[in-house]
Every structure is written in structure tokens, then in C-alpha cells.
Design a protein around this motif. Structure first.
Motif, mmCIF file in Angstrom:
data_model
loop_
_atom_site.group_PDB
_atom_site.id
_atom_site.type_symbol
_atom_site.label_atom_id
_atom_site.label_comp_id
_atom_site.label_asym_id
_atom_site.label_seq_id
_atom_site.Cartn_x
_atom_site.Cartn_y
_atom_site.Cartn_z
ATOM 1 N N LEU A 45 -57.398 26.373 -1.659
ATOM 2 C CA LEU A 45 -56.182 27.496 -1.409
ATOM 3 C C LEU A 45 -54.837 26.388 -2.561
ATOM 4 C CD1 LEU A 45 -55.489 25.552 2.248
ATOM 5 C CD2 LEU A 45 -54.939 28.306 2.170
ATOM 6 N N GLY A 46 -55.354 25.653 -2.805
ATOM 7 C CA GLY A 46 -54.304 25.656 -4.584
ATOM 8 C C GLY A 46 -53.482 24.142 -4.450
ATOM 9 N N ALA A 232 -61.018 33.714 -9.739
ATOM 10 C CA ALA A 232 -61.012 35.362 -9.114
ATOM 11 C C ALA A 232 -59.575 34.972 -10.021
ATOM 12 C CB ALA A 232 -60.380 35.215 -7.815
ATOM 13 N N VAL A 233 -58.899 34.003 -10.317
ATOM 14 C CA VAL A 233 -57.784 33.593 -11.424
ATOM 15 C C VAL A 233 -57.103 34.058 -12.733
ATOM 16 C CG1 VAL A 233 -56.038 31.273 -12.142
ATOM 17 C CG2 VAL A 233 -57.036 31.650 -9.247
ATOM 18 N N VAL A 238 -57.874 38.619 -16.614
ATOM 19 C CA VAL A 238 -57.888 39.150 -17.647
ATOM 20 C C VAL A 238 -57.193 40.301 -17.634
ATOM 21 C CG1 VAL A 238 -59.555 40.396 -18.438
ATOM 22 C CG2 VAL A 238 -59.661 38.133 -18.185
ATOM 23 N N PHE A 239 -57.403 41.106 -16.077
ATOM 24 C CA PHE A 239 -57.655 43.042 -15.587
ATOM 25 C C PHE A 239 -55.847 42.459 -16.016
ATOM 26 C CE2 PHE A 239 -61.287 42.167 -14.793
ATOM 27 C CZ PHE A 239 -61.811 43.627 -14.682
ATOM 28 N N ILE A 261 -58.777 31.775 -1.434
ATOM 29 C CA ILE A 261 -58.251 31.392 -2.673
ATOM 30 C C ILE A 261 -57.096 32.907 -2.639
ATOM 31 C CG2 ILE A 261 -59.652 33.779 -2.751
ATOM 32 C CD1 ILE A 261 -59.166 31.330 -5.875
ATOM 33 N N LEU A 262 -57.272 33.457 -1.198
ATOM 34 C CA LEU A 262 -56.484 34.669 -1.435
ATOM 35 C C LEU A 262 -54.430 33.899 -1.831
ATOM 36 C CD1 LEU A 262 -55.429 37.268 -1.515
ATOM 37 C CD2 LEU A 262 -56.049 37.574 1.296
ATOM 38 N N VAL A 263 -54.539 33.288 -0.910
ATOM 39 C CA VAL A 263 -53.601 32.351 -1.212
ATOM 40 C C VAL A 263 -52.645 31.231 -2.052
ATOM 41 C CG1 VAL A 263 -52.193 30.488 0.337
ATOM 42 C CG2 VAL A 263 -53.557 31.975 1.452
ATOM 43 N N ALA A 264 -53.877 30.476 -2.961
ATOM 44 C CA ALA A 264 -53.496 29.865 -3.986
ATOM 45 C C ALA A 264 -53.256 31.405 -5.467
ATOM 46 C CB ALA A 264 -55.003 29.468 -4.558
ATOM 47 N N LEU A 265 -54.129 32.869 -4.879
ATOM 48 C CA LEU A 265 -53.343 34.288 -6.279
ATOM 49 C C LEU A 265 -52.061 34.814 -5.205
ATOM 50 C CD1 LEU A 265 -56.430 35.706 -5.810
ATOM 51 C CD2 LEU A 265 -55.908 34.443 -7.756
ATOM 52 N N ALA A 266 -51.947 34.821 -4.498
ATOM 53 C CA ALA A 266 -49.928 35.371 -4.080
ATOM 54 C C ALA A 266 -48.794 33.881 -4.947
ATOM 55 C CB ALA A 266 -50.109 34.934 -2.734
ATOM 56 N N GLU A 267 -49.243 32.469 -4.102
ATOM 57 C CA GLU A 267 -48.615 31.430 -4.768
ATOM 58 C C GLU A 267 -48.441 31.449 -6.435
ATOM 59 O OE1 GLU A 267 -47.205 28.039 -3.327
ATOM 60 O OE2 GLU A 267 -48.681 27.356 -3.633
ATOM 61 N N ARG A 268 -49.596 31.513 -6.800
ATOM 62 C CA ARG A 268 -49.332 31.684 -8.431
ATOM 63 C C ARG A 268 -49.105 33.024 -9.221
ATOM 64 N NH1 ARG A 268 -53.577 28.962 -12.307
ATOM 65 N NH2 ARG A 268 -53.192 30.310 -14.305
ATOM 66 N N PHE A 269 -49.706 34.284 -9.068
ATOM 67 C CA PHE A 269 -49.340 35.304 -9.827
ATOM 68 C C PHE A 269 -48.471 36.345 -8.897
ATOM 69 C CE2 PHE A 269 -53.776 34.888 -10.924
ATOM 70 C CZ PHE A 269 -53.300 34.906 -11.988
ATOM 71 N N ARG A 270 -48.529 36.513 -7.660
ATOM 72 C CA ARG A 270 -46.999 37.245 -6.670
ATOM 73 C C ARG A 270 -47.091 38.784 -6.810
ATOM 74 N NH1 ARG A 270 -43.557 33.063 -4.646
ATOM 75 N NH2 ARG A 270 -43.661 31.125 -6.340
#
Ligand code: GDP
Length: 299
Positions: A45-46, A232-233, A238-239, A261-270
Motif C-alpha cells: 500500500l505504500g 510497477a513504480v 519509464v513509460f 500497489i494500485l493504491v500506492a501508485l494512485a497516491e504517488r502519480f495520480r
């Protein structure tokens, strides 16, 4: 909802069982909270999220018995708060004919499968889709897209293995225009080993498609495999640099305990999250809904 909860069952049982284990027998103290934080970090979750949830759970509850259900409710509401702003449907704007969706991501992430599922959805919505087998590097990728085309009754534009991906995308876009298609999904290669090559290829695909339609692509979706967890981060970084990602699709949430991980990505990259993959079948792609996802992973 059933498919979602079943799909996310590995993630939710890993979090839910641990929470139940931690809170059902003892009063809340600093150790319980540390253990909870570990569980949430393990679930990808980050750290920030894990921290926030842990503080929220601890507030006013020291030395008290806390029901696991109360902890899960806090978890669900914190997760929902982060996911809510990124849960956005993929809108196929009819003013573009076709609306061009470029699909990017590393090999094996689930791009081809997701294109097949999206093609089926587009068709079911009454649209006329077309697919472009732009992963010209791998013969298997071309064949697989053709199979999806047959299965869904959607035309596929493809070339020889090793053909130029950009000229294939160019041909496909022209064909989609001529046949008045509503949406064109363009598959791409995902060789992350050669970052410079990958970037150059994606840039060329975009540049060449713009000779047909200077506004293309209208969406660039990064497909991420949830089972890779924290990797995934790096893939988003990269992409995002190489292709100007406009939204995410996360696959294989059915096969992993790492759905957090989806939650961590949402928080980080929005970045907007459009869909999640919960299986290999044509219907196993769910529009991303913050509240449902949050409730499903909280168990
Ligand atoms: P690509 O290389 O990015 O095009 O990836 P593929 O579409 O070929 O997918 C790689 C593998 O993952 C295939 O075996 C797919 O069936 C599988 N796959 C894709 N999406 C999902 C999903 O949501 N859940 C599961 N369990 N498997 C998936």
C-alpha cells in the motif's frame, strides 16, 4: 461485485486475515500498531498510506479492544479517499474518428489480452473497433491479437514479424478511417531491457500516426501487472517519460496478494485508473470503481 471480490480475494485475505489476527485477541498498543503498519507495507500500500491508516486506527483507541471490522472500515475509507480522484472511466470521444488508444507496457503485462477485452466492450457498447498488431517484434503477440480479433469479431491490421511498428500503426489508422471505425486500439512492443530503443520506437509510432491525425493518440494507456508489486513504480516512471501516459490499467489482480500497489501508485502519480483485470476471460475487465475496490481489498 462478486467477480471483483473474488478477483481481489488474495489481496483481501492477506490483509484481512492479518488484521483479524492482530486485533481479535489483544488490546491495542504500540506493538499492534507497528505490526499493522508492517502488514500494510507488505501488502504494497505504500509507506505513507500505511502510516496514515495506522495513526487513524490508533487515535483514541490505546488500551482498548478494537474490533477487526473497525480497522477494516478505517482501511477501506482511507484507501477510498486516495482512489476516488483517480477512478475515471476511459471516455471514447466520438469527435475523433477513430479515437486512437495506444497501449503500452512491458512484455507480459497483459496488453494484448486487455486490448481483446476492450474491443469486446467497445463492440458491446455499439461502437466499431479495430485493432492494430503493433507489437511487431514478437510473432506470438501478432498471433494472439489475431485470435482476440476472431473471438470478438473485430478486424485486426497486422504485418510480418519484424515489420516497422510505426508504418503498421500508420496503415492501421488509415484503414480505421476508411472503414469509419470509432476506436482503434494499437498494441506496442514492451522491451524494457532496451529503454532507449523502446522510447525511440514509441515516439516514432506517435509521430507517424500524427501524419494521419495530428491529434492522435487520444489516450495512451499503460498496462501494469499487479503481481510485479513495487516494480510497477519504475514502469510508470519509464513509460510516463517515453509515451506520455494518460491512464492506467492494472491486470492480474486475481492472481496476487499485492493489489495494494494500485493504491500506492494512485497516491504517488495520480494518473487516472480506467480498468482492472481480474482474470483471463473476455469479461474479466472491470471499470475501476474506488469504493468497490477499497471495500474489496479491506476484506
Ligand atoms: P502482453 O505481452 O503485455 O501483451 O501480455 P499478454 O496480454 O500476452 O498477457 C500475458 C499473460 O497474462 C497471458 O497469459 C494472459 O492471459 C495473462 N493475463 C492478462 N491479463 C490478466 C488478468 O487480468 N488476470 C490473469 N490471471 N491473467 C491475465
Amino acid at each position: 461485485w462478486r467477480r471483483l471480490t473474488e478477483g481481489l480475494s488474495r489481496t483481501s485475505s492477506s490483509i484481512g486475515d492479518s488484521v483479524t489476527g492482530l486485533f481479535s485477541k489483544r488490546k491495542l498498543d504500540a506493538t499492534t500498531l507497528e505490526d499493522l503498519e508492517d502488514v500494510l507495507i507488505q501488502a504494497d500500500l505504500g509507506i505513507e498510506m500505511a502510516n496514515r491508516i495506522t495513526s487513524a486506527v490508533g487515535k483514541g483507541r490505546y488500551d482498548k479492544m478494537v474490533a477487526p471490522e473497525a480497522v477494516k472500515a478505517i482501511l477501506a475509507s482511507e484507501v477510498e479517499r486516495v482512489l476516488e480522484p483517480v477512478a475515471k472511466p476511459l471516455v471514447i470521444d466520438p469527435s475523433h474518428k477513430p479515437f486512437v488508444v495506444l497501449m503500452v507496457g512491458v512484455n507480459g503485462a497483459g496488453k494484448t489480452t486487455t486490448i481483446g477485452k476492450l474491443a469486446a466492450k467497445a463492440k458491446a457498447a455499439g461502437l466499431k473497433p479495430m485493432l492494430a498488431a503493433g507489437d511487431t517484434f514478437r510473432a506470438a503477440a501478432i498471433d494472439q491479437l489475431k485470435v482476440w480479433g476472431e473471438r470478438t469479431g473485430v478486424p485486426v491490421i497486422y504485418g510480418e514479424q519484424g515489420a516497422d511498428a510505426a508504418s503498421l500503426a500508420f496503415d492501421a489508422l488509415r484503414a480505421a478511417r476508411e472503414r469509419a471505425c470509432d476506436v482503434l486500439f494499437v498494441d506496442t512492443a514492451g522491451r524494457l531491457q532496451n529503454k532507449a530503443g523502446l522510447m525511440a520506437e514509441l515516439e516514432k509510432v506517435v509521430r507517424v500516426m500524427r501524419k494521419v491525425d495530428e491529434t492522435a493518440p487520444h489516450a495512451t494507456l499503460l498496462v501494469l501487472d499487479a503481481t510485479v508489486g513495487q516494480n510497477a513504480v519504475n514502469q510508470v516512471e519509464v513509460f510516463r517519460g517515453a509515451a506520455g501516459v494518460t491512464g492506467l490499467v492494472m491486470t492480474k489482480l486475481d492472481g496476487t496478494a499485492r493489489g495494494g500497489i494500485l493504491v500506492a501508485l494512485a497516491e504517488r502519480f495520480r494518473l487516472p485508473v480506467h480498468y482492472i483485470g481480474v482474470g483471463e476471460g473476455v469479461d474479466d475487465l472491470e471499470p475501476f470503481a474506488a469504493r468497490d475496490f477499497a471495500r474489496a481489498i479491506a476484506g
